[in-house]
Scaffold this active site. Structure first.
Site, mmCIF file in Angstrom:
data_model
loop_
_atom_site.group_PDB
_atom_site.id
_atom_site.type_symbol
_atom_site.label_atom_id
_atom_site.label_comp_id
_atom_site.label_asym_id
_atom_site.label_seq_id
_atom_site.Cartn_x
_atom_site.Cartn_y
_atom_site.Cartn_z
ATOM 1 N N MET A 148 24.361 8.727 1.560
ATOM 2 C CA MET A 148 24.220 10.025 2.221
ATOM 3 C C MET A 148 24.579 9.917 3.706
ATOM 4 O O MET A 148 25.198 10.818 4.273
ATOM 5 C CB MET A 148 22.798 10.545 2.056
ATOM 6 N N LYS A 170 -17.328 -1.147 6.541
ATOM 7 C CA LYS A 170 -17.797 -2.116 5.553
ATOM 8 C C LYS A 170 -19.318 -2.075 5.381
ATOM 9 O O LYS A 170 -19.836 -2.180 4.270
ATOM 10 C CB LYS A 170 -17.354 -3.526 5.969
ATOM 11 N N GLU A 191 0.815 -1.222 0.000
ATOM 12 C CA GLU A 191 0.000 0.000 0.000
ATOM 13 C C GLU A 191 0.846 1.268 0.000
ATOM 14 O O GLU A 191 0.430 2.303 -0.524
ATOM 15 C CB GLU A 191 -0.954 0.009 1.199
ATOM 16 N N PHE A 200 -10.888 -7.886 14.291
ATOM 17 C CA PHE A 200 -9.844 -8.316 13.362
ATOM 18 C C PHE A 200 -9.568 -7.216 12.325
ATOM 19 O O PHE A 200 -10.487 -6.689 11.710
ATOM 20 C CB PHE A 200 -10.277 -9.606 12.653
ATOM 21 N N GLN A 201 -8.313 -6.890 12.181
ATOM 22 C CA GLN A 201 -7.844 -5.869 11.242
ATOM 23 C C GLN A 201 -8.440 -4.493 11.508
ATOM 24 O O GLN A 201 -8.644 -3.706 10.590
ATOM 25 C CB GLN A 201 -8.076 -6.299 9.789
#
Ligand SMILES: Cc1ncc(C[n+]2csc(CCOP(=O)(O)OP(=O)(O)O)c2C)c(N)n1
Lengths: 169, 561
Positions: B465, B159, B47, B109-110
């Protein structure tokens, strides 16, 4: 310098978290924060007391203004009314003390809202200095609890915080 | 129609044609609706790459970039990219799924507090709780993302909201009483700015990423007045890098001419930049001779935040610049230009010839071969600074990098987003071996869409760097920056994904390899094995000022003029 800032906001869920979060993240020193509904549905008003120089105040105002739900921000530098409500529970050893404490309360126009055997609760409204002074006056007797709402404020006269009428785009 | 279908319809109405995303349980209804939607979905492998690609899509096209993720882990993977877009003022709309409303707050969950977590990394965020609010919230999100100071906006869809029956209207009105960006600068302030410019003897015009849309006006203003122009890292391309009035970028790794010009300037006109500390160095020593600083920005909070402003102008860069052009006059700056030309010619960005291949010459070779006609992205590190120094950007939106957050790993997803936004154009990602490995899984996305992206890994075998700072400030104690003993064979890695891979080690083959890379249709990964211990110079040590600029590598020559 101490400043009282009023913020008119849309009272969407989470708006207080947004404001408190912004203030904490940006490292501004907040002395108090008070929130409540207004007479207009959907709008709440926040009073916050910040300390800092003009540059700090300017950034507080500008950063608050960046929040989408913030409608208006004002620094009350003009004549304004400022009040805080405090509940102060004082411990009382004996009769003599009880009388002394009552005298002090009268001088501050504090009201007794609860009396028990060894304690009294006072209710006091006033600007923050008055509340500070009352708390200090009671300290020698034994402060059991102090609860303050934080300052709320309003400009004197016709000046009001309101939603701007028309889109300026 | 359910909420999910309404989401896609509302997006279509906003002109969305591409979404970068990754599915999961709570966003599945919307993925299901996507199956029947004309909107193109680009499946990324992480993502973070989705939000970066959307960011580049926005920057390359000037439109809003859109990305999508599921709840919890999916949404949290957006955090870095959202902050990156926020810091660099990029319009992005991120859509996330969430657990059904009755499970919110139960550690389901999640589940994660995505709205809370993304508050500080977005311009604004929403959670839609009523299915019929979908069109209004989406309209507001696009409006907020793309107007005023652009920025990322996240919309969270539980949802059940995606599944509920939509009975509302798509004919919505935006209702944001607290959001009214100022576009037109105050006429009196603009007048004052023009008066100050007229009196200036040593003026400079600094332009940043906020002036991306104002490029024609900036060029007109510069040419009409004769003022030297200093585009910041984010502003590269807003003013042509090859224009004789361009002094190059300022700041930590900026040009000698730009930094000295700012140091000696009496008047600074700054348009669409925020005086980042990488630009100013120590603020108290920034531009000590400038009695007048004119700051033009659409975000009032930027004005006076760091640098004391004499003439603030709150407004849109394009609008204000156009007004300035109208009132501006030719200035007599011949003495100033004599000084500037001297700095320019004595101290161009340069490198010392070495037997090894060097990053700077690879970038220069690509610039020459493309004549600057490419969209360039980069990771973060030395290679980013070299790209900024040696690829001359002549057009706005041709340089896409992470300026504010300095996010390693953006190079490849940025390139993918840019390539999808600008079909038919060449995209080059100058990347570091370290940066590239943070998002290299996106080779799969690149392969799938067969985009014309040329990845050029400037492999110095180090987190270069950091190694440079250790070299200069930590007595060469190279703690945890060595990569060469465990780097993959990058060309083979590309081949494993079905992408053409080339390795370049021999300096003599540079130009022929560049040609080969550019001639190959579709994606190519070129690994250029470059000199290990290169440093980026000039350099102003962090917390220093223009006077502390180290012009050449002190390990190779004596510092100073
Ligand atoms: C996500 C992230 N982690 C750490 C850093 C700190 N950092 C800045 S530059 C750099 C090294 C970059 O190495 P590489 O990509 O190989 O580029 P080089 O400097 O060698 O060109 C690091 C670790 C960062 N900018 N971003």
């Amino acid at each position: 310098m101490r400043h009282l800032v009023s913020v008119l906001v849309q009272d969407n869920p989470g708006v207080l978290q947004r404001i408190a979060g912004l203030i904490a993240r940006r490292g501004f020193n907040i002395e108090s924060l008070a929130v409540g509904r207004t007479h207009q549905p959907g709008l709440s008003r926040i009073s916050l007391v910040v300390s800092g120089d003009d540059a700090v105040l300017e950034q507080v105002e500008k950063q608050l203004n960046r929040l989408i739900e913030v409608i208006k921000v004002t620094d009350h530098s003009e004549p304004h009314v400022e009040r805080e409500l405090a509940l102060v529970k004082v411990s009382i050893a004996g009769m003599e003390e009880r009388l002394e404490v009552k005298d002090i309360a009268e001088a501050f126009r504090a009201r007794i809202v609860d009396v028990a055997k060894k304690s009294i609760i006072f209710e006091l409204t006033g600007d923050s200095t008055k509340v500070n002074n009352f708390v200090e006056a009671m300290r020698p007797y034994g402060l059991l609890e102090v609860m303050r709402t934080g300052a709320v404020g309003m400009s004197r006269g016709e000046q009001v915080l309101k939603v701007r009428e028309k889109k300026a785009v | 129609m359910n909420g999910a279908a309404a989401i896609l319809k509302a997006l279509e109405m906003q002109g969305v044609d591409t979404i970068f995303g990754h599915p999961g349980g709570t966003i599945m209804p919307t993925y299901d609706a996507l199956y029947d939607s004309p909107i193109r979905h680009i499946l990324v492998r992480h993502e973070q790459a989705g939000v970066h690609a959307a960011t580049a899509y926005a920057r390359a096209s000037g439109r809003v970039g859109v990305c999508m993720a599921t709840s919890g882990p999916g949404a949290l993977n957006l955090v870095t990219g959202l902050q990156d877009a926020l810091m660099d003022s990029t319009p992005v709309v991120a859509l996330t799924g969430n657990v059904p409303q009755h499970l919110i707050g139960t550690d389901a969950f999640q589940e994660a507090d995505v709205v809370g977590i993304t508050q500080p990394v977005t311009k604004h965020n929403f959670q839609v709780r009523n299915v019929n609010d979908i069109p209004r919230v989406i309209a507001e999100a696009f409006y907020i993302a793309s107007t005023g100071r652009p920025g990322p906006v996240l919309i969270d869809f539980p949802k059940d909201v995606q599944q509920a029956e939509f009975t509302g209207s798509f004919d919505v009105e935006i209702d944001l009483p607290g959001y009214k960006p100022t576009y037109k600068g105050h006429p009196r302030q603009i007048e004052r700015a023009l008066e100050a410019l007229q009196k200036a003897e040593k003026p400079v015009l600094m332009v940043g990423g906020g002036a991306l849309n104002a490029a024609p006006e900036i060029v007109a203003l510069a040419e009409k007045t004769g003022i030297p122009v200093i585009p910041t890292l984010m502003g590269l391309g807003v003013f042509p890098g090859t224009h004789p009035q361009c002094l190059g970028m300022p700041g930590m790794h900026g040009s000698v001419a730009a930094n000295r010009a700012i140091h000696h300037a009496d008047t600074i006109l700054a348009i669409g930049l925020r005086f980042d500390d990488r630009v100013t160095g120590k603020v108290s020593r920034f531009a000590p001779h400038a009695h007048t600083i004119i700051h033009v920005d659409i975000d009032p909070a930027e004005i006076g935040k760091l640098v004391k402003t004499t003439i603030p102008v709150v407004g849109d860069a394009k609008w204000v610049a156009a007004e300035l052009v109208k009132g501006a006059q030719k200035l007599n700056l011949s003495k100033w230009w004599a000084q500037l030309e001297d700095w320019k010619t004595k101290h161009p960005f340069a490198w010392k010839p070495k037997p090894h291949l060097q990053s700077q010459e690879v970038i220069q070779a690509f610039w020459e071969a493309t004549q600057g006609k490419a969209v360039v992205t980069s990771g973060v590190g030395q290679h980013q600074m070299f790209a900024a120094q040696f690829y001359k950007f002549d057009a706005p939106r041709s340089w896409i990098n992470s300026g504010g957050l300095g996010t390693m790993g953006v190079g490849l997803p940025f390139a993918i987003g840019a390539a999808l936004a600008r079909p038919g154009e060449l995209v080059i990602d100058f990347d570091g071996d370290g940066s590239f490995q943070m998002t290299l899984q996106e080779l799969a996305t690149l392969k799938k869409h067969n985009l014309n992206v040329k990845i050029v890994i400037l492999n110095n075998g180090f987190l270069g760097m950091v190694r440079q700072w250790q070299d200069l400030f930590h007595a060469k104690r190279y703690s945890e920056v060595y990569l060469a003993d465990s780097n993959p064979d990058f060309a083979k890695l590309a081949e494993a994904y079905g992408i053409r891979g080339i390795t370049l080690t021999d300096k003599a083959k540079l130009h022929e390899t560049v040609k080969e890379v550019l001639a190959h249709p579709g994606p190519v990964l070129l690994e250029a094995r470059v000199y290990h211990e290169e440093g980026v110079f000039p350099m102003i040590p962090s917390g220093g000022a223009a006077e502390d600029m180290i012009i050449e590598n002190p390990r190779e020559t004596v510092a100073g003029d």
